[in-house]
Design a protein around this motif. Structure first.
Motif, short mmCIF file in Angstrom:
data_model
loop_
_atom_site.label_atom_id
_atom_site.label_comp_id
_atom_site.label_asym_id
_atom_site.label_seq_id
_atom_site.Cartn_x
_atom_site.Cartn_y
_atom_site.Cartn_z
N ALA A 374 0.92 -1.14 0.06
CA ALA A 374 0.00 0.24 -0.11
C ALA A 374 0.80 1.13 -0.04
CB ALA A 374 -0.95 0.10 1.13
N ALA A 375 1.98 1.15 0.74
CA ALA A 375 2.90 2.39 0.84
C ALA A 375 3.45 2.75 -0.59
CB ALA A 375 3.82 2.25 1.87
N ALA A 376 3.78 1.31 -1.27
CA ALA A 376 4.54 1.49 -2.28
C ALA A 376 3.43 2.27 -3.43
CB ALA A 376 5.19 0.38 -2.91
N ALA A 377 2.33 1.94 -3.39
CA ALA A 377 1.35 2.33 -4.10
C ALA A 377 1.14 3.67 -4.21
CB ALA A 377 -0.07 1.56 -4.18
N VAL A 378 0.71 4.10 -2.84
CA VAL A 378 0.68 5.64 -2.57
C VAL A 378 1.87 6.51 -3.12
CG1 VAL A 378 0.61 7.23 -0.70
CG2 VAL A 378 -0.86 5.31 -0.67
N ALA A 379 3.16 5.92 -2.75
CA ALA A 379 4.40 6.65 -3.40
C ALA A 379 4.32 6.82 -4.75
CB ALA A 379 5.51 5.98 -2.57
N ILE A 380 3.93 5.94 -5.54
CA ILE A 380 4.07 5.76 -7.00
C ILE A 380 3.01 6.88 -7.43
CG2 ILE A 380 3.55 4.50 -9.06
CD1 ILE A 380 4.82 1.96 -7.64
N VAL A 381 1.73 6.88 -6.98
CA VAL A 381 0.59 7.79 -7.39
C VAL A 381 0.99 9.19 -6.99
CG1 VAL A 381 -1.80 8.19 -7.21
CG2 VAL A 381 -1.23 5.88 -7.41
N ALA A 382 1.79 9.37 -5.83
CA ALA A 382 2.04 10.66 -5.43
C ALA A 382 3.25 11.36 -6.03
CB ALA A 382 2.25 10.60 -3.81
N VAL A 383 4.33 10.45 -6.36
CA VAL A 383 5.55 10.83 -6.88
C VAL A 383 5.61 10.93 -8.45
CG1 VAL A 383 8.23 10.47 -6.68
CG2 VAL A 383 6.52 10.44 -4.80
N VAL A 384 5.35 9.86 -9.15
CA VAL A 384 5.32 9.85 -10.42
C VAL A 384 4.65 10.62 -10.99
CG1 VAL A 384 5.67 7.99 -12.18
CG2 VAL A 384 6.50 7.26 -9.96
N SER A 385 4.97 11.58 -11.67
CA SER A 385 3.97 12.55 -12.30
C SER A 385 3.62 12.11 -13.61
CB SER A 385 4.77 13.97 -12.44
OG SER A 385 5.91 13.89 -13.11
N VAL A 397 -5.80 1.35 -7.26
CA VAL A 397 -6.75 0.23 -6.82
C VAL A 397 -5.73 -0.87 -6.11
CG1 VAL A 397 -8.04 -1.64 -7.79
CG2 VAL A 397 -8.37 0.71 -8.79
N ILE A 398 -4.74 -1.19 -6.46
CA ILE A 398 -4.12 -2.44 -5.83
C ILE A 398 -3.50 -1.55 -4.33
CG2 ILE A 398 -1.60 -3.12 -5.68
CD1 ILE A 398 -1.76 -3.24 -9.02
N GLY A 399 -3.26 -0.50 -4.31
CA GLY A 399 -2.87 0.11 -2.81
C GLY A 399 -4.24 0.12 -1.98
N ALA A 400 -5.35 0.52 -2.64
CA ALA A 400 -6.59 0.47 -1.86
C ALA A 400 -6.80 -1.17 -1.45
CB ALA A 400 -7.85 0.84 -2.65
N LEU A 401 -6.82 -2.06 -2.03
CA LEU A 401 -7.08 -3.49 -1.95
C LEU A 401 -6.12 -3.74 -0.69
CD1 LEU A 401 -7.56 -5.02 -5.30
CD2 LEU A 401 -9.33 -4.38 -3.45
N SER A 433 -8.72 18.42 -1.41
CA SER A 433 -7.82 19.63 -1.52
C SER A 433 -7.01 19.65 -3.04
CB SER A 433 -6.73 19.34 -0.43
OG SER A 433 -6.21 18.17 -0.52
N THR A 434 -6.86 18.34 -3.46
CA THR A 434 -6.20 18.07 -4.77
C THR A 434 -7.20 17.97 -5.93
OG1 THR A 434 -6.32 15.72 -4.36
CG2 THR A 434 -4.28 16.91 -3.65
N ARG A 435 -8.50 17.98 -5.66
CA ARG A 435 -9.50 17.96 -6.72
C ARG A 435 -9.34 16.66 -7.60
NH1 ARG A 435 -12.90 21.85 -5.20
NH2 ARG A 435 -13.78 21.78 -7.32
N SER A 436 -9.05 15.71 -6.43
CA SER A 436 -8.82 14.22 -7.42
C SER A 436 -10.16 13.58 -7.21
CB SER A 436 -7.54 13.66 -6.51
OG SER A 436 -7.55 12.28 -6.96
N THR A 437 -10.58 13.25 -8.24
CA THR A 437 -11.69 12.24 -8.58
C THR A 437 -11.39 10.63 -7.91
OG1 THR A 437 -12.44 13.41 -10.51
CG2 THR A 437 -13.48 11.29 -10.03
N LEU A 438 -10.05 10.34 -8.46
CA LEU A 438 -9.91 8.94 -7.93
C LEU A 438 -9.54 8.83 -6.54
CD1 LEU A 438 -8.53 6.40 -8.69
CD2 LEU A 438 -6.24 7.36 -9.14
N ALA A 439 -8.98 9.76 -5.64
CA ALA A 439 -8.88 9.63 -4.23
C ALA A 439 -10.43 9.69 -3.71
CB ALA A 439 -8.21 10.99 -3.75
N TYR A 440 -11.26 10.38 -4.35
CA TYR A 440 -12.66 10.60 -3.94
C TYR A 440 -13.33 9.41 -4.18
CZ TYR A 440 -17.40 11.96 -3.33
OH TYR A 440 -18.80 11.97 -2.85
N SER A 441 -13.20 8.52 -5.45
CA SER A 441 -13.95 7.42 -5.52
C SER A 441 -13.12 6.33 -4.51
CB SER A 441 -13.57 6.87 -6.97
OG SER A 441 -14.11 7.97 -7.78
#
Length: 628
Positions: A374-385, A397-401, A433-441
């Motif tokens: 989960a931490a790796a997934a969050v880091a990838i989504v947040a850092v890899v622009s 989705v992988i991080g959420a599961l 704060s980020t207007r992210s639909t993915l985070a909201y879903s």
């Protein structure tokens, strides 16, 4: 009677003009006939069948000849003044048939007959080459395994024969490849030889145990790297695919099934073949590289689960290596080509063993493994622009599961809704704060799962019957977080403007859930403080007052907000009606003594305050309208 001499006109001039007009008319008729003939010829060339003409064109040769007129009498009689006036009077222009306008479409040549697939260039040769490679590899496996079972030769001779035969195939492939028309045969021979050499190393290390496993893996890695390098040099993806497919199909025969040793050799092949994909759109190679390794690991996970093995840390190492290598290599391919959807799928496949291994290891190892993913997934989504949208969604989705499984494995039944609501609130806050639909879903998904778990822990019958009610801090905290999550869900949904229709329905459902959570929390706290009897009635008294306070807040919000005035008024009046109904239908029977009095007085006062407030607001509005 007026004569021609008195007219002042020259009869000869009139005759010449008349003759020239006749000639001009004949010329225009000839042009019209020629145009019609040309049009009919074009129509016959382009149309599939001739169409019937309204009138057949008259060829100039078939037209009746115009008799010559005597000079000075072009009309066959003496020209007088009336006739001259008739001749010189302007006449309407004669209409001639005109051809239809538009581009002339050239006739389309007939399509050549479609060649059957088996007659196309190279199809038969490729099929024969693939079949020959498969049969040859089966023969190599039979030499290494079945010969041992039958007692043919000695083990050293069998291994040496397999190595020599494989090297001979590689040499023959290189020799054939350089000849005219030898590309297909050379690729098939070389791929078969390289796969056979790889299988020979597996047999030497696993089947006979002559070679140390580490040295065997290093040797196998070198063979795989050399084979894919040759495939790159020859610019042949099928060659690399043949090598890996041959090892994947025949390898389990030499290792007696999908064992950890086979997984180790698959990992070596997986790493060795990766450089062949860099800078090349070899998507089939991605699939053939990844699927055998993931399939072998999943089979080992299933076998360990059935055997009840909880201390197989070699399997844990294989799961971690598969996930790390698969995700890392796929990200590198996506960095070079963001439209590579296959690379996104290859991110998800290596993550499956991690997600499906929750029942194999102990709780600490399982939770740690899920949290790391989960931490790796969050880091990838947040850092890899530069991550494309399809890959970003997949990683999220992988991080959420993984987070969900970590929360379930690390908490008790009553605490799980609390953790899930906390995660939902955090993600919804990030979405705001980020207007992210993915985070909201994803946050909404955690909220829905938490709501279902909360209802299972604190069902409606626990609110209606004191015998089923439970005083638990987890339930009380979960009810409060349920109300907060429902409110945050509607608020951020309206802020992000994700839906146009159905917002009111979602708001009503969220309000009902929030009210349920607050009621459960209040009753649970009452039981925890005052016991099952007194605390239950005290909790319901406070819950009734809370309902009325919430209704009053909604009505006040409707007075201040012009946008949501109708929805707030509807919700406030509905909640007011529900509070009054609860007061007379439930509290009047379930409550007794002082608690019943408190409930009626508190709700009556709130109703009076609400009515007074509404009357004041509307009176102020009328005064402002009159003064303006």
């Amino acid at each position: 009677m007026t004569s021609s001499q008195n007219s002042g006109l020259d009869p000869q001039l009139v005759a010449r003009l008349s003759s020239r007009f006749d000639s001009l008319g004949d010329h225009m008729r000839q042009v019209a006939v020629d145009l019609q003939t040309l049009q009919s010829q074009l129509g016959a060339a382009t149309a599939p069948a001739p169409t019937r003409q309204a009138s057949a064109p008259v060829h100039p040769a078939a037209a009746p000849p115009v008799p010559p007129q005597p000079y000075g009498q072009p009309f066959g009689h003496t020209v007088g003044r009336p006739q001259v006036q008739q001749m010189v009077r302007p006449q309407p222009a004669a209409t001639y048939p005109t051809p239809p306008r538009g581009p002339v479409v050239a006739p389309r040549p007939p399509a050549p007959p479609r060649e059957p697939w088996w007659q196309r260039d190279g199809v038969i040769s490729r099929l024969l080459a693939v079949a020959g490679a498969g049969v040859t590899l089966v023969g190599v496996v039979m030499l290494l395994v079945l010969a041992a079972q039958a007692g043919w030769f000695g083990p050293p001779l069998r291994v040496a024969a397999g190595a020599v035969f494989s090297l001979a195939l590689i040499g023959a492939g290189v020799r054939v490849f350089g000849r005219s028309g030898g590309r297909v045969g050379g690729i098939a021979l070389a791929a078969t030889g390289i796969a056979g050499l790889y299988l020979d190393v597996i047999a030497t290390s696993v089947l006979y145990g002559w070679l140390d496993p580490v040295l065997g893996l290093i040797t196998a890695f070198g063979i795989g790297a050399a084979g894919t390098a040759l495939a790159v040099q020859w610019k042949s993806q099928p060659m690399a695919v043949l090598i890996l497919a041959g090892v994947a199909v025949c390898g389990p025969v030499l290792t007696d099934g999908l064992t950890l040793a086979l997984i180790a050799f698959f990992i070596a092949t997986y790493v060795a073949s990766f450089p062949a994909q860099i800078g090349r759109n070899w998507q089939l190679l991605q699939v053939v590289r990844t699927v055998p390794l993931v399939g072998a690991v999943l089979a080992a996970v299933a076998a360990a689960d059935m055997n009840g093995s909880t201390d197989n840390y070699w399997l844990l190492l294989a799961i971690v290596l598969t996930a790390v290598l698969g995700i890392g290599m796929s990200l590198e391919l996506l960095r070079r080509n963001v439209s590579d959807v296959v690379a996104t799928v290859m991110i998800a496949l290596p993550s499956l063993p991690v997600l499906l291994s929750v029942d194999i290891f102990d709780r600490a190892a399982t939770v740690a493994l899920q949290l790391v993913l989960a931490a790796a997934a969050v880091a990838i989504v947040a850092v890899v622009s530069w991550l494309p949208a399809h890959a970003r969604i997949t990683v999220a989705v992988i991080g959420a599961l993984a987070t969900l499984q970590a929360a379930v494995e690390s908490t008790t039944l009553e605490i799980r809704p609390v953790v899930l609501f906390a995660l939902a609130l955090a993600l919804i806050a990030v979405a705001h704060s980020t207007r992210s639909t993915l985070a909201y879903s994803i946050g909404s998904g955690f909220g829905v799962i938490g709501t279902l778990m909360f209802v299972s822990v604190s069902p409606p019958q626990a609110l209606l019957d004191s015998d089923h009610a439970v005083g638990s801090v987890g339930i009380a905290l979960g009810g409060i977080l349920l109300a907060a999550t429902a409110f945050a869900f509607c608020y951020v949904l309206a802020e992000l403007k994700l839906v146009d229709d159905g917002l009111q329905t979602l708001a009503i459902v969220s309000g009902v859930l929030a009210l349920y959570g607050l009621t459960a929390a209040t009753v649970t706290l009452g039981i925890g403080i005052g016991g099952e009897t007194t605390g239950f009635t005290a909790g319901h008294t406070a819950a009734t007052i809370e309902w009325m306070i919430a209704a009053f807040a909604l009505l006040a919000f409707g007075l201040r907000s012009a946008t949501h005035a109708h929805l707030a008024l509807l919700a406030g009046l509905s909640l007011t009606a529900a509070a009054i109904a609860k007061l007379f239908l439930f509290d009047l029977v379930a409550l007794d003594g002082l608690f019943r009095v408190i409930a009626f007085i508190a709700e009556g006062l709130l109703l009076l305050i609400a009515g007074t407030r509404y009357a004041k607001v509307f009176a102020d509005r009328e005064s402002a309208a009159v003064s303006s």
